[in-house]
Design an enzyme around this catalytic site. Structure first.
Site, PDB file in Angstrom:
ATOM      1  N   GLY A  37       0.806  -1.223   0.000  1.00 21.78           N
ATOM      2  CA  GLY A  37       0.000   0.000   0.000  1.00 21.78           C
ATOM      3  C   GLY A  37       0.837   1.270   0.000  1.00 21.78           C
ATOM      4  N   VAL A  38       0.374   2.276   0.722  1.00 22.81           N
ATOM      5  CA  VAL A  38       1.081   3.552   0.809  1.00 22.81           C
ATOM      6  C   VAL A  38       2.489   3.345   1.379  1.00 22.81           C
ATOM      7  CG1 VAL A  38       1.069   5.836   1.856  1.00 22.81           C
ATOM      8  CG2 VAL A  38      -1.049   4.817   1.205  1.00 22.81           C
ATOM      9  N   ASP A  39       2.600   2.477   2.353  1.00 21.89           N
ATOM     10  CA  ASP A  39       3.878   2.211   3.017  1.00 21.89           C
ATOM     11  C   ASP A  39       4.925   1.778   1.980  1.00 21.89           C
ATOM     12  OD1 ASP A  39       5.627   1.845   5.105  1.00 21.89           O
ATOM     13  OD2 ASP A  39       4.620   0.085   5.946  1.00 21.89           O
ATOM     14  N   GLY A 128      -7.137   0.794   3.664  1.00 29.45           N
ATOM     15  CA  GLY A 128      -6.747  -0.135   2.596  1.00 29.45           C
ATOM     16  C   GLY A 128      -6.673  -1.544   3.155  1.00 29.45           C
ATOM     17  N   TYR A 130      -5.905  -2.615   5.990  1.00 29.65           N
ATOM     18  CA  TYR A 130      -6.445  -2.778   7.340  1.00 29.65           C
ATOM     19  C   TYR A 130      -7.974  -2.732   7.400  1.00 29.65           C
ATOM     20  CZ  TYR A 130      -1.879  -2.771   9.708  1.00 29.65           C
ATOM     21  OH  TYR A 130      -0.629  -3.094  10.176  1.00 29.65           O
TER      22      TYR A 130
END
Ligand code: AR6
Length: 179
Positions: A37-39, A128, A130
């Site tokens: 995801g964003v991470d 997302g 989570y």
């Protein structure tokens, strides 16, 4: 593809790693060692300096608990800093998820204040992998940002960055509902 809602609270559709702000917020996990995801996108775009600082934080304090936040360099990102916060894993909504998500926003904003960061961009923390329902999460994000801005000088601007059209509509409604 951007909509300005007030001088201090803005909505932008796009990729958070491209935002020219003082800090972008990462939807991290408690290991601080990266993920999807964003991470994943932030670590890819920002390069190894971010992970190196995350490792130092882990060595000092053993990661980052759900609802808390830590700050690192932005590495090669346009943003000078990344604030890493850990959203709750959605588990039906009665396991403290709303309070933990609100803490993510407040603790991230507190770091921005402590570091006198002019502008901070948030993705939809928790929404997302989570699984936090996007509408409920947006309501919390908007409420916490508005409350913070009403009583703090820093950050001067909060930007919500949405990826998908659906998220854009959800944030527009959440922002309109709180005007
Ligand atoms: N820019 C802006 N928003 C984005 C971007 C982007 N580049 N990419 C995705 N989104 P997620 P979480 C949106 O899954 O739910 C990682 O593995 C996306 O559509 O990144 O908090 C971590 O290591 C969604 O609305 O974060 C954790 O293990 C929102 O960003 C876990 O995922 C957040 O989605 C955290 O899950």
């Amino acid at each position: 593809m951007s909509a300005s809602t007030s001088p201090r609270l803005q909505l932008v559709q796009g990729d958070i790693t491209r935002q020219s702000v003082a800090a972008i917020v990462n939807a991290a996990n408690s290991s601080l060692l990266g993920g999807g995801g964003v991470d994943g996108a932030i670590h890819r775009a920002g390069g190894p300096a971010i992970l190196e600082e995350c490792r130092q934080i882990r060595a000092r304090q053993g990661g980052c608990q759900t609802g808390e936040a830590v700050i690192t360099t932005g590495g090669r990102l346009p943003a000078a800093h990344v604030i890493h916060t850990v959203g709750p894993v959605w588990n039906g909504g009665h396991k403290g998820e709303p309070e933990l998500l609100a803490s993510c926003y407040r603790n991230s904003l507190r770091l921005a204040q402590e570091n006198q960061l002019a502008s901070v961009a948030f993705p939809g923390i928790g929404t997302g992998i989570y699984g936090y329902p996007k509408k409920e999460a947006a309501a919390i994000a908007v409420r916490e940002a508005r409350q913070w801005l009403a009583s703090h000088e820093w950050p001067q601007t909060v930007v919500f960055v949405v990826f998908e059209d659906e998220s854009q509509r959800i944030y527009e409604a959440a922002l309109a509902g709180h005007e």
